[in-house]
Design an enzyme around this catalytic site. Structure first.
Site, short mmCIF file in Angstrom:
data_model
loop_
_atom_site.label_atom_id
_atom_site.label_comp_id
_atom_site.label_asym_id
_atom_site.label_seq_id
_atom_site.Cartn_x
_atom_site.Cartn_y
_atom_site.Cartn_z
N ARG A 1 9.20 1.57 2.85
CA ARG A 1 10.44 1.91 1.95
C ARG A 1 11.21 2.45 1.97
O ARG A 1 12.33 2.03 2.23
CB ARG A 1 9.52 0.70 1.24
CG ARG A 1 8.97 -0.44 1.15
CD ARG A 1 8.83 -1.37 -0.25
NE ARG A 1 8.52 -2.44 0.14
CZ ARG A 1 8.42 -2.85 -1.30
NH1 ARG A 1 8.22 -2.32 -2.72
NH2 ARG A 1 7.36 -3.85 -1.37
N CYS B 1 -5.47 6.29 4.09
CA CYS B 1 -4.51 7.05 3.21
C CYS B 1 -4.33 6.82 1.71
O CYS B 1 -5.66 6.42 1.31
CB CYS B 1 -3.75 5.58 3.79
SG CYS B 1 -3.85 3.90 2.43
N CYS C 1 2.94 1.32 3.04
CA CYS C 1 3.71 0.11 2.91
C CYS C 1 5.26 1.12 2.01
O CYS C 1 6.38 0.71 2.28
CB CYS C 1 3.28 -0.71 2.27
SG CYS C 1 2.25 -1.64 3.16
N CYS D 1 0.70 -1.44 0.27
CA CYS D 1 0.20 0.01 0.12
C CYS D 1 1.17 1.23 0.06
O CYS D 1 2.58 1.14 0.18
CB CYS D 1 -0.78 -0.02 0.98
SG CYS D 1 -0.34 -0.13 3.22
N CYS E 1 -4.33 -0.13 2.97
CA CYS E 1 -3.24 0.48 3.63
C CYS E 1 -4.55 -0.59 5.25
O CYS E 1 -3.26 -0.85 5.99
CB CYS E 1 -3.20 1.87 4.41
SG CYS E 1 -2.11 2.07 3.30
#
Length: 178
Positions: A48, A108, A44, A41, A134
């Site tokens: 990262r 999100c 995510c 998502c 999300c």
């Protein structure tokens, strides 16, 4: 103990381990995405990027860890990246486990939003393009979801960082001849 952390922070090995831990976690994220078909998502993807900041901090520290300016630059980068990652992962956990008193419920974004000078999702879409939800829990380990594990990981990184910073301030100081 502080003198030990002070000593190892002046060597490349500890900085290499910081970088390696970030790379391994990035590899895990890509494994989940491409091998297990778990769509990342938006949060995510942002997490990262924060983890890549930790990798970058390790690289900075490895340049010349004995040099105080370089070492402190690495420590600051580590703190910013891990702090931002912790903030993002806590927010992400809030999407997965919303407050029942929140009438509107937070969600999100649908698409990632990178600055125009660094559109990572266009440059490297296999790593930075989001297509997941999300609020969905798509994976758990020991009853914790992925963003909950990231809260643990980023918090642990910040605890270690705090010890290393304290070691810089109160640990054994190097002697100068001049």
């Amino acid at each position: 103990m502080l003198s030990y952390f002070n000593e190892i922070s002046r060597g490349r090995g500890a900085w290499f381990l910081l970088m390696l831990s970030g790379l391994i976690l990035e590899g895990c994220a890509l494994f989940f995405q491409h091998m297990m078909d778990l769509a990342p998502c938006v949060m995510c993807i942002y997490e990262r990027v924060a983890m890549l900041g930790v990798v970058g901090a390790g690289l900075i520290g490895m340049i010349a860890p004995q040099n105080a300016l370089v070492r402190w630059s690495g420590l600051i980068a580590w703190g910013v990246a891990a702090g931002w990652g912790l903030k993002l992962s806590i927010e992400h956990v809030g999407y997965q486990f919303p407050d029942p008193n929140d009438l509107f419920g937070a969600t999100c974004d649908i698409f990632v939003s990178f600055p125009s000078w660094a559109p990572l999702n266009q440059w490297v879409p296999w790593m930075f393009e989001a297509s997941g939800d999300c609020s969905k829990i798509v994976w758990q380990f020991l009853t914790l979801s992925m963003p909950q594990w990231l809260v643990v990981i980023f918090a642990a990184m910040l605890v270690v960082l705090a010890i290393v910073v304290l070691s810089q301030l109160f640990g054994k100081r190097e002697r100068r001849l001049f």
